[in-house]
Scaffold this motif. Structure first.
Motif: not given
Length: 104
Positions: A68, A71-72
């Motif tokens: 995550r 992805e950020k």
């Protein structure tokens, strides 16, 4: 801010010039992975360094939190792994990711 939990876990983040640096210690698992993620995603952060060199345990919830974060911060994430974290990422097929910065 410091987040304490099981297994002597702590995650301490500091934001400077748009980059958050988070030092994580202890065990990152399903009960602590979200705290690590929160520390790495403060308002105003455009880049992140995750210092995992003092992490002793890293499970699938921790891997999910790391994905995550990747992805950020698609081109601005740096992860400094402990040998234990590197082994888990290697087994998971993630040891070749550009954000991974192993020692040596």
């Amino acid at each position: 801010m410091d987040q304490d939990g099981p297994g002597d876990f702590s995650a301490t983040g500091e934001l400077s010039a748009g980059r958050v640096t988070v030092r994580v210690t202890g065990e990152v698992d399903m009960s602590t992975a979200d705290a690590m993620f929160r520390q790495a995603t403060p308002e105003g952060a455009r880049a992140a360094t995750l210092d995992l060199r003092d992490v002793t345990f890293f499970d699938s919830a921790a891997i999910h939190a790391l994905i995550r974060l990747a992805e950020k911060y698609p081109s601005t994430l740096e992860v400094l792994p402990s040998p234990q974290v590197l082994r888990v990422l290697d087994i998971s097929g993630l040891s070749g990711q550009p954000w991974l910065k192993p020692a040596g």
